[in-house]
Write an enzyme that holds these catalytic residues in place. Structure first.
Site, short mmCIF file in Angstrom:
data_model
loop_
_atom_site.label_atom_id
_atom_site.label_comp_id
_atom_site.label_asym_id
_atom_site.label_seq_id
_atom_site.Cartn_x
_atom_site.Cartn_y
_atom_site.Cartn_z
N HIS A 77 0.87 -1.20 0.00
CA HIS A 77 0.00 0.00 0.00
C HIS A 77 0.90 1.24 0.00
O HIS A 77 1.49 1.57 1.01
CB HIS A 77 -0.91 0.01 1.23
N HIS A 104 1.55 5.38 -1.71
CA HIS A 104 1.18 6.55 -2.51
C HIS A 104 2.45 7.14 -3.12
O HIS A 104 3.36 7.53 -2.38
CB HIS A 104 0.49 7.61 -1.65
N LYS A 115 -9.20 -0.47 -5.87
CA LYS A 115 -9.28 0.21 -4.57
C LYS A 115 -10.66 0.81 -4.35
O LYS A 115 -11.18 1.54 -5.20
CB LYS A 115 -8.22 1.32 -4.55
N HIS A 122 -10.50 0.90 1.79
CA HIS A 122 -10.28 1.92 2.83
C HIS A 122 -11.47 1.79 3.77
O HIS A 122 -12.57 2.24 3.45
CB HIS A 122 -10.18 3.33 2.24
N HIS A 169 -4.60 -0.77 5.79
CA HIS A 169 -4.16 0.00 6.96
C HIS A 169 -5.11 -0.10 8.16
O HIS A 169 -5.69 0.89 8.59
CB HIS A 169 -3.90 1.47 6.61
N ASP A 209 1.46 2.65 3.53
CA ASP A 209 0.62 3.83 3.34
C ASP A 209 1.47 5.10 3.38
O ASP A 209 1.00 6.15 3.82
CB ASP A 209 -0.51 3.91 4.38
O1 DOR Z 1 -3.39 9.41 5.63
C1 DOR Z 1 -3.74 9.10 4.51
N1 DOR Z 1 -3.22 9.68 3.41
N2 DOR Z 1 -4.70 8.18 4.37
C2 DOR Z 1 -5.23 7.90 3.18
O2 DOR Z 1 -6.10 7.07 3.14
C3 DOR Z 1 -4.83 8.63 1.97
C4 DOR Z 1 -3.48 9.17 2.10
C5 DOR Z 1 -3.13 10.20 1.06
O3 DOR Z 1 -3.40 9.96 -0.12
O4 DOR Z 1 -2.56 11.22 1.41
ZN ZN Z 2 -3.36 5.09 1.59
#
Ligand code: DOR
Ligand code: ZN
Length: 350
Positions: free
Chosen positions: A15, A17, A101, A138, A176, A249
């Site tokens: 997971h 970003h 997702k 999520h 998460h 995450d």
């Molecule tokens: O803290 C987070 N940031 N939780 C999420 O689900 C998305 C992520 C983000 O894209 O910044």
């Molecule tokens: Zn995330």
């Protein structure tokens, strides 16, 4: 100088970003240096909805990769109420897409296009169950009357469990997880239910976020919960139970977007995650379970082989110093500060 060395299969991040553009270029090396693969979150603006979007994004990630890094992005599609089941099936069958997702609309960063009416995605979920494509969830309700600290537990009861009952063959990853309820629900499932746990939720609780002044760099979603939940997560992650695996995450935001009146949710941890995890697993007397959590359970759930190369986690008496932030052309991104000194570092196989 004393040295402890732990050799494990190269880890994966289930997971992650990475964003796009300059941010992507700035943060990708932190992951691609130490991980073999990562599940790439599709919450760009606009989101990655179609196979064409995923292909374009994958190519931008590959183009941003530093020379010599051996890393495979595993792409996901962002489920919307208008997702086309045929496009999705084709993307899965061609190997372009590894999972889908589900963001309940409004649950977190860039989730406006998420799902409001779960009946509208029933056809797509049915197809995913048929072809074995995992749904990454999520798991928070967004109803305004549900307290933010209860949103995960309520989601499990009112959304996730009904979905799993309706589609018993659907493979689901609870992303998460942050609560004892999440841990217990994941444990109650069979082979087709997994759960990712972040590094930071093993380290911080809501006191760390709020006591003695608000710490915007500890703010993420789902928000850190009370101590008993952190302990339940630690027990799950270090148990070796194949249903639990690492999903950092890691979610970079520019400092200016976190340190303001309405700060973004997200903790950037990609760079020091493996060092922090080794510390946590050592604290729990469970270094022998770290490989399962970071390198074996994830691929097994996804039906993939573990990575074929290894990394060494090495601990000496010398503190490992990470930079407090990484630069991007638009400003710094603060790195997760675990609140303890780090002595573990990652050495890649020569
Ligand atoms: O803290 C987070 N940031 N939780 C999420 O689900 C998305 C992520 C983000 O894209 O910044
Ligand atoms: Zn995330």
């Amino acid at each position: 100088m004393t040295e402890t060395r732990l050799t494990i299969r190269r880890p994966d991040d289930w997971h992650l970003h990475l964003r796009d553009g300059d941010m992507l270029k700035s943060v990708l090396p932190s992951t691609s240096a130490n991980f073999g693969r990562a599940i790439i979150m599709p919450n760009l603006v606009p989101p990655v909805v179609t196979s064409q979007d995923a292909e374009g994004y994958r190519d931008r990630i590959l183009a941003a990769m530093p020379e010599g890094h051996d890393f495979t992005p595993l792409m996901t599609l962002y489920l919307t109420e208008t997702t086309d089941a045929d496009d999705l099936e084709q993307a899965a069958k061609s190997g372009l897409v590894t999972a889908v997702k589900l963001y309940p609309a409004g649950a977190t960063t860039n989730s406006q296009s998420g799902v409001r009416d779960f009946d509208k995605v029933a056809g797509v979920l049915e197809r995913m169950a048929e072809i074995g494509l995992p749904l990454l969830v999520h798991g928070e309700v967004t109803t305004p009357d549900v307290d933010i600290f209860d949103r995960e537990a309520v989601f499990i009861e009112t959304v996730l469990d009904p979905i799993r009952r309706k589609f018993p063959k659907l493979k689901v990853v609870m992303e998460h997880i942050t609560t004892e309820e999440g841990v217990n629900y994941a444990r109650s499932g069979g082979d087709n239910l997994g759960a990712t746990i972040t590094t930071h939720h093993l380290i911080i609780n809501r006191n760390d976020l709020l006591v003695g002044g608000i710490k915007p760099h500890f703010y993420c979603l789902p928000v850190a919960k009370r101590e008993k939940h952190r302990l339940a997560l630690r027990a799950a992650a270090t148990s070796g139970d194949a249903r639990f695996f690492l999903g950092t995450d890691s979610a970079p935001h520019l400092d200016q977007n976190k340190l303001c009146e309405c700060g973004c949710a997200g903790i950037f941890s990609a760079l020091n995650t493996m060092s922090c995890l080794a510390h946590v697993f050592e604290e729990e007397g469970a270094l022998d379970k770290l490989e399962a959590f970071a390198s074996l359970n994830g691929p097994a759930f996804y039906g993939m082989a573990p990575n074929t190369t290894n990394v060494d986690l090495v601990k000496t008496d010398e503190k490992v110093v990470y930079p407090p932030n990484i630069p991007t052309p638009e400003g710094p991104v603060t790195l997760f500060n675990p609140g303890f000194d780090i002595f573990w570092k990652v050495e890649n196989e020569k």
